[in-house]
Design a protein around this motif. Structure first.
Motif, mmCIF file in Angstrom:
data_model
loop_
_atom_site.group_PDB
_atom_site.id
_atom_site.type_symbol
_atom_site.label_atom_id
_atom_site.label_comp_id
_atom_site.label_asym_id
_atom_site.label_seq_id
_atom_site.Cartn_x
_atom_site.Cartn_y
_atom_site.Cartn_z
ATOM 1 N N GLY A 1 -8.703 -6.321 -4.376
ATOM 2 C CA GLY A 1 -7.662 -7.295 -4.059
ATOM 3 C C GLY A 1 -6.344 -7.105 -4.773
ATOM 4 O O GLY A 1 -5.456 -7.960 -4.674
ATOM 5 N N ARG B 1 -0.681 -10.440 1.991
ATOM 6 C CA ARG B 1 -0.267 -11.359 0.928
ATOM 7 C C ARG B 1 1.126 -11.001 0.423
ATOM 8 O O ARG B 1 1.981 -11.871 0.218
ATOM 9 N N TYR C 1 0.849 -1.202 0.000
ATOM 10 C CA TYR C 1 0.000 0.000 0.000
ATOM 11 C C TYR C 1 0.879 1.245 0.000
ATOM 12 O O TYR C 1 0.669 2.172 -0.788
ATOM 13 N N ASN D 1 -2.702 -5.924 -1.326
ATOM 14 C CA ASN D 1 -2.961 -6.705 -0.123
ATOM 15 C C ASN D 1 -1.637 -6.870 0.611
ATOM 16 O O ASN D 1 -0.807 -7.697 0.230
ATOM 17 N N VAL E 1 -7.458 -1.772 -3.116
ATOM 18 C CA VAL E 1 -7.585 -2.681 -1.974
ATOM 19 C C VAL E 1 -8.886 -3.476 -2.072
ATOM 20 O O VAL E 1 -8.909 -4.691 -1.844
#
Length: 209
Positions: A102, A108, A74, A105, A99
Protein backbone atom coordinates in the motif's frame (compact mmCIF):
# COMPACT_ATOMS: atom_id res chain seq x y z
CA UNK A 1 35.59 -17.65 -4.16
CA UNK A 2 36.18 -17.72 -0.44
CA UNK A 3 35.29 -15.04 2.09
CA UNK A 4 38.42 -13.95 3.93
CA UNK A 5 37.05 -10.98 5.87
CA UNK A 6 33.72 -9.71 7.20
CA UNK A 7 33.89 -6.52 9.17
CA UNK A 8 31.48 -3.80 10.15
CA UNK A 9 31.48 -0.88 7.76
CA UNK A 10 28.84 1.58 8.99
CA UNK A 11 25.41 1.26 10.50
CA UNK A 12 24.06 -2.18 9.62
CA UNK A 13 26.38 -2.62 6.64
CA UNK A 14 29.44 -4.87 6.50
CA UNK A 15 32.45 -4.99 4.21
CA UNK A 16 32.97 -8.45 2.76
CA UNK A 17 36.34 -9.29 1.15
CA UNK A 18 36.99 -12.35 -1.02
CA UNK A 19 40.24 -14.14 -1.76
CA UNK A 20 40.31 -12.59 -5.25
CA UNK A 21 40.48 -9.12 -3.60
CA UNK A 22 36.87 -8.35 -4.49
CA UNK A 23 35.04 -6.19 -1.94
CA UNK A 24 31.29 -5.82 -1.55
CA UNK A 25 29.14 -4.14 1.07
CA UNK A 26 26.13 -6.01 2.44
CA UNK A 27 23.43 -5.33 4.99
CA UNK A 28 23.40 -7.63 8.00
CA UNK A 29 20.09 -9.12 6.83
CA UNK A 30 21.68 -10.23 3.54
CA UNK A 31 24.71 -11.60 5.35
CA UNK A 32 22.44 -13.64 7.63
CA UNK A 33 20.11 -14.82 4.85
CA UNK A 34 22.95 -16.10 2.66
CA UNK A 35 25.37 -17.33 5.33
CA UNK A 36 28.13 -14.90 4.44
CA UNK A 37 30.97 -15.55 6.90
CA UNK A 38 34.73 -16.01 6.92
CA UNK A 39 35.60 -19.24 5.15
CA UNK A 40 32.32 -19.48 3.23
CA UNK A 41 32.64 -20.41 -0.45
CA UNK A 42 30.50 -18.91 -3.23
CA UNK A 43 30.58 -19.47 -6.95
CA UNK A 44 29.99 -16.61 -9.41
CA UNK A 45 26.32 -17.42 -9.88
CA UNK A 46 25.57 -17.38 -6.15
CA UNK A 47 27.55 -14.17 -5.69
CA UNK A 48 25.45 -12.51 -8.40
CA UNK A 49 22.33 -13.68 -6.55
CA UNK A 50 23.59 -12.19 -3.29
CA UNK A 51 24.46 -8.86 -4.93
CA UNK A 52 21.05 -8.78 -6.63
CA UNK A 53 19.30 -9.38 -3.31
CA UNK A 54 21.41 -6.67 -1.70
CA UNK A 55 20.61 -4.16 -4.43
CA UNK A 56 16.91 -5.00 -4.23
CA UNK A 57 16.94 -4.39 -0.50
CA UNK A 58 18.73 -1.07 -1.01
CA UNK A 59 16.26 -0.05 -3.69
CA UNK A 60 13.32 -0.86 -1.43
CA UNK A 61 14.81 1.12 1.45
CA UNK A 62 15.56 4.02 -0.90
CA UNK A 63 11.92 4.01 -2.03
CA UNK A 64 10.70 4.08 1.58
CA UNK A 65 13.09 6.96 2.27
CA UNK A 66 11.60 8.95 -0.63
CA UNK A 67 8.07 8.15 0.51
CA UNK A 68 8.82 9.62 3.92
CA UNK A 69 8.80 13.05 2.28
CA UNK A 70 5.86 12.78 -0.13
CA UNK A 71 3.69 10.37 -2.08
CA UNK A 72 4.77 9.09 -5.47
CA UNK A 73 2.93 7.63 -8.41
CA UNK A 74 3.96 4.22 -9.74
CA UNK A 75 5.53 5.86 -12.78
CA UNK A 76 7.44 8.45 -10.74
CA UNK A 77 8.88 5.93 -8.32
CA UNK A 78 9.79 3.40 -11.00
CA UNK A 79 11.66 6.13 -12.91
CA UNK A 80 13.57 7.09 -9.76
CA UNK A 81 14.57 3.49 -9.06
CA UNK A 82 15.46 2.62 -12.64
CA UNK A 83 17.68 5.69 -12.95
CA UNK A 84 19.61 4.64 -9.84
CA UNK A 85 19.73 0.85 -10.20
CA UNK A 86 19.40 0.42 -13.98
CA UNK A 87 17.80 -3.00 -13.70
CA UNK A 88 14.22 -3.37 -14.91
CA UNK A 89 13.54 -6.70 -13.22
CA UNK A 90 14.81 -5.46 -9.88
CA UNK A 91 12.78 -2.25 -10.12
CA UNK A 92 9.58 -4.07 -11.05
CA UNK A 93 10.03 -6.45 -8.12
CA UNK A 94 10.48 -3.54 -5.72
CA UNK A 95 7.46 -1.78 -7.21
CA UNK A 96 5.33 -4.90 -6.81
CA UNK A 97 6.25 -5.00 -3.13
CA UNK A 98 5.52 -1.29 -2.64
CA UNK A 99 2.10 -1.72 -4.28
CA UNK A 100 1.29 -4.86 -2.28
CA UNK A 101 1.91 -3.12 1.06
CA UNK A 102 0.00 0.00 0.00
CA UNK A 103 2.93 2.40 -0.19
CA UNK A 104 2.23 3.08 -3.85
CA UNK A 105 -1.41 3.62 -4.78
CA UNK A 106 -2.10 5.68 -7.88
CA UNK A 107 -5.83 6.10 -7.18
CA UNK A 108 -5.16 7.46 -3.71
CA UNK A 109 -2.38 9.70 -4.98
CA UNK A 110 -4.56 10.95 -7.85
CA UNK A 111 -7.36 11.88 -5.44
CA UNK A 112 -4.90 13.81 -3.28
CA UNK A 113 -3.45 15.67 -6.27
CA UNK A 114 -6.90 16.52 -7.65
CA UNK A 115 -7.91 18.04 -4.32
CA UNK A 116 -4.63 19.95 -4.04
CA UNK A 117 -4.70 21.39 -7.55
CA UNK A 118 -8.41 22.18 -7.95
CA UNK A 119 -9.75 22.75 -4.45
CA UNK A 120 -6.69 24.34 -2.85
CA UNK A 121 -4.70 25.94 -5.68
CA UNK A 122 -7.88 26.57 -7.70
CA UNK A 123 -6.41 25.38 -10.98
CA UNK A 124 -8.76 24.62 -13.84
CA UNK A 125 -9.22 21.04 -15.00
CA UNK A 126 -6.76 21.44 -17.90
CA UNK A 127 -3.97 22.74 -15.66
CA UNK A 128 -4.71 20.18 -12.95
CA UNK A 129 -4.62 17.37 -15.49
CA UNK A 130 -1.29 18.59 -16.85
CA UNK A 131 0.20 18.85 -13.35
CA UNK A 132 -0.98 15.32 -12.59
CA UNK A 133 0.53 14.10 -15.85
CA UNK A 134 3.89 15.49 -14.76
CA UNK A 135 3.52 13.46 -11.55
CA UNK A 136 2.88 10.27 -13.48
CA UNK A 137 -0.90 10.21 -13.05
CA UNK A 138 -2.49 9.88 -16.47
CA UNK A 139 -5.45 8.62 -18.46
CA UNK A 140 -8.47 7.20 -16.70
CA UNK A 141 -6.87 7.46 -13.26
CA UNK A 142 -6.54 11.23 -13.63
CA UNK A 143 -9.97 11.62 -15.23
CA UNK A 144 -11.78 9.79 -12.45
CA UNK A 145 -9.93 11.71 -9.74
CA UNK A 146 -10.94 15.02 -11.32
CA UNK A 147 -14.60 14.14 -11.95
CA UNK A 148 -15.87 15.48 -8.59
CA UNK A 149 -14.19 18.84 -9.20
CA UNK A 150 -15.89 19.92 -12.42
CA UNK A 151 -18.59 21.49 -10.23
CA UNK A 152 -15.97 23.83 -8.72
CA UNK A 153 -15.06 25.52 -12.01
CA UNK A 154 -17.55 28.37 -11.67
CA UNK A 155 -16.82 28.91 -8.00
CA UNK A 156 -13.04 28.88 -8.48
CA UNK A 157 -13.16 31.42 -11.28
CA UNK A 158 -15.35 33.69 -9.16
CA UNK A 159 -12.93 33.45 -6.24
CA UNK A 160 -9.92 34.16 -8.45
CA UNK A 161 -11.62 37.18 -9.99
CA UNK A 162 -12.54 38.58 -6.59
CA UNK A 163 -9.35 37.84 -4.66
CA UNK A 164 -6.57 37.80 -7.23
CA UNK A 165 -7.60 39.90 -10.22
CA UNK A 166 -10.11 42.44 -8.93
CA UNK A 167 -7.56 45.25 -9.24
CA UNK A 168 -7.53 44.73 -13.02
CA UNK A 169 -11.33 44.71 -13.29
CA UNK A 170 -12.30 48.13 -11.99
CA UNK A 171 -13.45 49.16 -15.45
CA UNK A 172 -15.08 46.61 -17.73
CA UNK A 173 -14.43 48.83 -20.75
CA UNK A 174 -10.69 48.53 -20.17
CA UNK A 175 -10.26 45.72 -22.67
CA UNK A 176 -6.51 45.49 -22.18
CA UNK A 177 -6.89 44.73 -18.47
CA UNK A 178 -9.77 42.35 -19.07
CA UNK A 179 -7.75 40.43 -21.68
CA UNK A 180 -4.86 40.26 -19.23
CA UNK A 181 -7.15 38.57 -16.71
CA UNK A 182 -8.51 36.21 -19.34
CA UNK A 183 -5.01 35.12 -20.33
CA UNK A 184 -4.08 34.60 -16.69
CA UNK A 185 -7.11 32.34 -16.19
CA UNK A 186 -6.22 30.39 -19.33
CA UNK A 187 -2.82 29.74 -17.76
CA UNK A 188 -4.67 28.59 -14.66
CA UNK A 189 -6.25 25.95 -16.87
CA UNK A 190 -9.73 27.31 -17.59
CA UNK A 191 -11.57 27.24 -20.90
CA UNK A 192 -12.52 30.53 -22.58
CA UNK A 193 -16.25 29.75 -22.32
CA UNK A 194 -15.97 29.30 -18.56
CA UNK A 195 -13.83 32.41 -18.23
CA UNK A 196 -16.28 34.55 -20.21
CA UNK A 197 -19.16 33.19 -18.16
CA UNK A 198 -17.29 34.08 -14.98
CA UNK A 199 -16.60 37.61 -16.21
CA UNK A 200 -20.26 38.11 -17.17
CA UNK A 201 -21.28 37.21 -13.65
CA UNK A 202 -18.54 39.38 -12.19
CA UNK A 203 -19.82 42.36 -14.20
CA UNK A 204 -23.46 41.51 -13.45
CA UNK A 205 -24.14 39.37 -16.50
CA UNK A 206 -22.73 41.84 -19.05
CA UNK A 207 -23.44 40.17 -22.42
CA UNK A 208 -20.30 41.55 -24.07
CA UNK A 209 -18.20 38.65 -22.83
Amino acid sequence: MQVISVKKYKGSSYEVVFDDDRQIYLHIDIITDYGVRIGAQFDEKMLEKIIYASNKRRAFQYALYLLDYRDYSYREMYTKLEKTYQNEDLCFEVMDKLVSIGCINDKRYAAMLAKKYVEIKRFGIFRAKNEMYQRGIRGETAEKALEPYYDLIEENIAVLLEKKYARYLTDKSDRKSVEKVKNALVRYGYAYDDINCGLRKYFSDDKSF
